[in-house]
Write an enzyme that holds these catalytic residues in place. Structure first.
Site, PDB file in Angstrom:
ATOM      1  N   TYR A   1      18.904  -0.225 -19.291  1.00 41.56           N
ATOM      2  CA  TYR A   1      17.872   0.409 -20.097  1.00 41.56           C
ATOM      3  C   TYR A   1      18.242   0.421 -21.276  1.00 41.56           C
ATOM      4  CZ  TYR A   1      16.536   0.556 -14.766  1.00 41.56           C
ATOM      5  OH  TYR A   1      16.034   0.901 -13.214  1.00 41.56           O
TER       6      TYR A   1
ATOM      7  N   HIS B   1      27.441   3.378  -6.887  1.00 44.30           N
ATOM      8  CA  HIS B   1      26.413   1.708  -6.193  1.00 44.30           C
ATOM      9  C   HIS B   1      27.284   1.695  -4.813  1.00 44.30           C
ATOM     10  CE1 HIS B   1      24.964   0.508 -10.543  1.00 44.30           C
ATOM     11  NE2 HIS B   1      24.397   1.438  -9.987  1.00 44.30           N
TER      12      HIS B   1
ATOM     13  N   GLU C   1      17.978   0.370  -1.652  1.00 41.42           N
ATOM     14  CA  GLU C   1      19.160   0.448  -1.821  1.00 41.42           C
ATOM     15  C   GLU C   1      19.100   0.940  -0.288  1.00 41.42           C
ATOM     16  OE1 GLU C   1      21.241   3.188  -4.974  1.00 41.42           O
ATOM     17  OE2 GLU C   1      19.012   4.020  -4.982  1.00 41.42           O
TER      18      GLU C   1
ATOM     19  N   THR D   1       0.711  -0.849   0.293  1.00 45.68           N
ATOM     20  CA  THR D   1       0.119   0.266   0.129  1.00 45.68           C
ATOM     21  C   THR D   1       0.880   1.166  -0.481  1.00 45.68           C
ATOM     22  OG1 THR D   1      -0.475  -0.024   2.428  1.00 45.68           O
ATOM     23  CG2 THR D   1      -1.975  -0.893   1.504  1.00 45.68           C
ATOM     24  N   GLY D   2       2.347   1.242   0.191  1.00 40.78           N
ATOM     25  CA  GLY D   2       3.101   2.225   0.070  1.00 40.78           C
ATOM     26  C   GLY D   2       2.749   2.621  -1.720  1.00 40.78           C
ATOM     27  N   LYS D   3       3.371   3.931  -1.872  1.00 41.07           N
ATOM     28  CA  LYS D   3       3.188   5.345  -2.609  1.00 41.07           C
ATOM     29  C   LYS D   3       4.203   5.080  -3.803  1.00 41.07           C
ATOM     30  CE  LYS D   3       4.305   9.310  -4.603  1.00 41.07           C
ATOM     31  NZ  LYS D   3       4.856  11.152  -3.590  1.00 41.07           N
ATOM     32  N   GLN D   4       5.318   3.856  -3.445  1.00 36.14           N
ATOM     33  CA  GLN D   4       5.970   3.433  -5.086  1.00 36.14           C
ATOM     34  C   GLN D   4       6.020   2.276  -5.439  1.00 36.14           C
ATOM     35  OE1 GLN D   4       8.491   5.840  -6.563  1.00 36.14           O
ATOM     36  NE2 GLN D   4       7.627   4.308  -7.763  1.00 36.14           N
TER      37      GLN D   4
ATOM     38  N   GLU E   1      30.918  -3.172 -13.836  1.00 28.77           N
ATOM     39  CA  GLU E   1      31.602  -2.700 -14.004  1.00 28.77           C
ATOM     40  C   GLU E   1      32.041  -3.315 -12.415  1.00 28.77           C
ATOM     41  OE1 GLU E   1      27.454  -0.857 -12.215  1.00 28.77           O
ATOM     42  OE2 GLU E   1      28.604  -1.427  -9.840  1.00 28.77           O
TER      43      GLU E   1
END
Length: 696
Positions: free
Chosen positions: A195, A288, A132, A52-55, A245
């Site tokens: 992406y 990162h 993160e 139910t959180g925004k994100q 990386e």
């Protein structure tokens, strides 16, 4: 001997204590049995933790519209409905009633380890953690649990998630407009680089099959090698793109697997690769959490060489993946139907003039987002050498002092073995040339992994002594080593360190510490409120002023030394920021800085990034390279325009905006009337920036 140390592992905070319901006697190989759980598709039933959180709400809604089979979610203490789907208070109840195949964890970093553990306890087959800044020792605890079971597979943390374009199943926050069902499997440490790769393969008419974002964390739940194993047998995957990386040895492990794969497979799938971080500044974390090279780890050049040696076609920018993989598929007889997908997913490269959007000032909502970014910014904390020595003395009365010039120096420490996902003891006899630094050849450093909950055994101490070439007669030096390791272990657990390295010498059968560098996980303090006492030891005077200012705004800025470096770079995403500097160098340009605005950049962040770049008098041109995932192209354009208006820019600016809302962003730039140079392709934009850097 390590009974006291085991007590130290119960770090302050309720989420750090080990659960008694997990066994500790199964082998390390059991976790490998969960690899098939990564094969998601149209059949996959997904729940959200923190539903139910925004994100979570926004991403779940988009995923449902796209076709993902989300069946409900979990919010502690709540029962009901959300988005027309059931909400349950615990994962175990959700597992019993909704029978999910996967869970997406959308909770704050301080709660994420507890949420992951709850999902493992409920035996959810696939656990995807996107957060993160989860404290490192919390993740060490999670990995010690994962190794004891064979039901749950973890992806992440610090990752965009996993997505099947063929099966329309997204578990994460990947930008959906870039994707098209197809044939290319993608594995990536970096979200923005993945992406760009997705967009490149879509434009090439290849599309994607399964894309696994392993993430940029120090300890990913699934690594590059494991993801390759899944794509090897995936029937929808004809070719693979692998994106690595700096940090760890995962790319070398992947290269070893590829070598074996080519030897045993009759018709191996073509593989192309990219490794970001040639621009690395040692001693800095390049965006990162895991993007740094520890003692004895390979750098980007070594990783590229290892992959090239086993037949991987390497590229220096993700926009090249489409053409390279298309050519590889044609060469091996898989060219049929290459242009059947991807034609409408992103539109044509020149598409740019649609809606007109007026310039808007950052309002209260944007300022709130900025404040959140300031709270989220994480940095590793290093102490001065005398402070490290004081900690050692307090932990075990270690003999510490300056180097007298007598005795061979050796390196000893505790760090993280990223391949085994566990802490390890690091040891190396130092050559004279390496005695003044920790920049050692990979083969010179030996790692001795140990279980996070048990510590190293006595046999390991004997092997370490032998590797360090200590005197074993009478065992005095070995006993001295044992006590010193015990002191390091106490600091490691009690202070939540990520790296403890010391230089030692053997004198008259005893060991003396003659140098020390300790690094601590700042996320433990900023995410979980632990280790606050370490903050008082931070040497603010020794930190770079521009880097410290950037950190307050959630920006990672690192100045690159050299008078010839005249191109200021502004990029969203750590992987893309590293690769931008790398690719500029390949084209003959010289970047003056690394700057990662972060995945949630705002117009205000962009303006502040310009201010940071313009502090450097070497900068003759600013190169803005944005690929929108979470970051919106039109928001970036507004930030660039705001910087022009408010900062009275006297240097030219080259802007490349692709990805989410790229057409809106490109139109804003084109209609602004400002002296901006706007491009679609990276190579054209980079060439213009280099040209301007030489002529301005």
């Amino acid at each position: 001997m390590y009974r006291t140390i085991r007590r130290c592992r119960q770090i302050t905070g309720k989420n750090t204590r080990l659960s008694r319901r997990f066994a500790t006697t199964t082998t390390l190989h059991d976790y490998a049995e969960t690899l098939p759980n990564l094969r998601i598709g149209s059949h996959t039933r997904v729940i959200f933790q923190g539903f139910t959180g925004k994100q979570a709400t926004a991403d779940a809604r988009d995923s449902i519209t796209w076709g993902t089979k989300i069946v409900g979610g979990v919010t502690p203490g709540r029962t009901g409905e959300h988005l027309g789907l059931p909400v349950l208070p615990t994962v175990r109840q959700a597992m019993e009633q909704l029978q999910p195949d996967a869970t997406a964890i959308y909770v704050a970093a301080r709660q994420a380890a507890g949420a992951i553990e709850e999902a493992i306890a409920a035996e959810v087959p696939l656990v995807v953690a996107v957060a993160e800044h989860i404290p490192l020792h919390d993740m060490l605890r999670i990995h010690s649990i994962l190794k004891t079971q064979s039901k749950s597979r973890l992806v992440g943390p610090n990752a965009p998630g996993i997505i099947s374009a063929v099966g329309r199943c997204r578990i994460g926050f990947q930008p959906l407009p870039c994707f098209a069902p197809g044939r290319i499997g993608i594995i990536a440490k970096s979200g923005t680089l993945s992406y760009e790769t997705v967009a490149s393969t879509t434009r090439a008419g290849l599309g994607q099959s399964l894309c696994i974002g392993v993430g940029g964390d120090i300890l990913p739940g699934t690594d590059l090698r494991e993801a390759l194993q899944v794509l090897e047998s995936d029937p929808d995957t004809d070719a693979i793109a692998i994106i690595g990386e700096i940090g760890g040895t995962g790319e070398l492990d992947a290269a070893a697997w590829i070598k074996d794969y080519h030897a045993r497979a009759k018709t191996p799938k073509p593989i192309a690769g990219l490794v970001a971080g040639l621009c690395e500044v040692r001693g800095h974390v390049m965006g990162h959490a895991g993007a740094f090279t520890s003692v004895g780890e390979p750098d980007a050049k070594a990783k590229i060489a290892a992959l090239e040696d086993v037949g991987v076609t390497m590229v220096n920018h993700p926009s090249k993946f489409g053409a390279v993989l298309k050519a590889r598929l044609h060469a091996c007889g898989h060219g049929r139907g290459l242009d059947e997908v991807g034609g409408n997913a992103l539109g044509k490269a020149g598409q740019r003039r649609r809606l007109h959007t007026v310039l808007r000032r950052p309002g209260q909502r944007e300022h709130q987002r900025q404040q959140e970014r300031e709270r989220e910014q994480r940095r590793h904390l290093h102490l001065a050498e005398d402070q490290c020595m004081d900690l050692l003395r307090a932990a075990g009365q270690a003999n510490c002092g300056s180097y007298s010039g007598h005795g061979d120096r050796r390196l000893l420490g505790i760090g993280i073995d990223r391949s085994t996902r566990s802490p390890c003891i690091i040891a190396a006899p130092l050559a004279a040339a390496a005695a003044a630094s920790d920049d050692l050849p990979v083969q010179a450093v030996k790692r001795f992994p140990f279980d996070f909950r048990r510590g190293p055994d006595e046999l390991a101490i004997e092997r370490i002594a032998g590797h360090l070439q200590l005197t074993t007669k009478g065992n005095a030096a070995v006993e001295s080593l044992r006590q010193l390791i015990k002191s390091l272990m106490t600091i490691f657990y009690e202070r939540e360190a990520f790296s403890l390295t010391i230089h030692i010498v053997e004198r008259l059968g005893a060991i003396k510490v003659v140098g020390a560098r300790f690094g601590f996980d700042d996320a433990a303090f900023r995410s979980a409120g632990r280790q606050g006492h370490l903050q008082s030891l931070r040497d603010l005077a020794g930190e770079d002023e521009a880097e410290a200012q950037a950190a307050k705004s959630g920006i990672v800025y690192i100045k690159l030394e050299g008078e010839s470096k005249t191109i200021g770079t502004l990029v969203n995403g750590a992987g893309l920021a590293m690769n931008t500097v790398d690719a500029l160098g390949d084209a003959g340009g010289r970047a003056a800085n690394f700057l990662d605005t972060g995945g949630k950049a705002t117009s205000l962040t962009i303006k502040e990034s310009f201010e940071l770049i313009l502090r450097d008098p070497r900068v003759r041109v600013i190169f803005v390279n944005i690929f929108g995932g979470l970051t919106l192209g039109d928001m970036i354009a507004r930030g660039v325009m705001m910087a022009f208006e408010e900062l009275s820019l006297a240097v030219p600016v080259v802007v490349r905006i692709r990805g989410t809302n790229e057409a809106k962003g490109q139109k804003l730039i084109a209609d602004s009337g400002l002296p901006l140079f706007a491009f679609d392709g990276f190579e054209e934009a980079a060439s213009k920036a280099i040209e301007l850097s030489r002529s301005s």
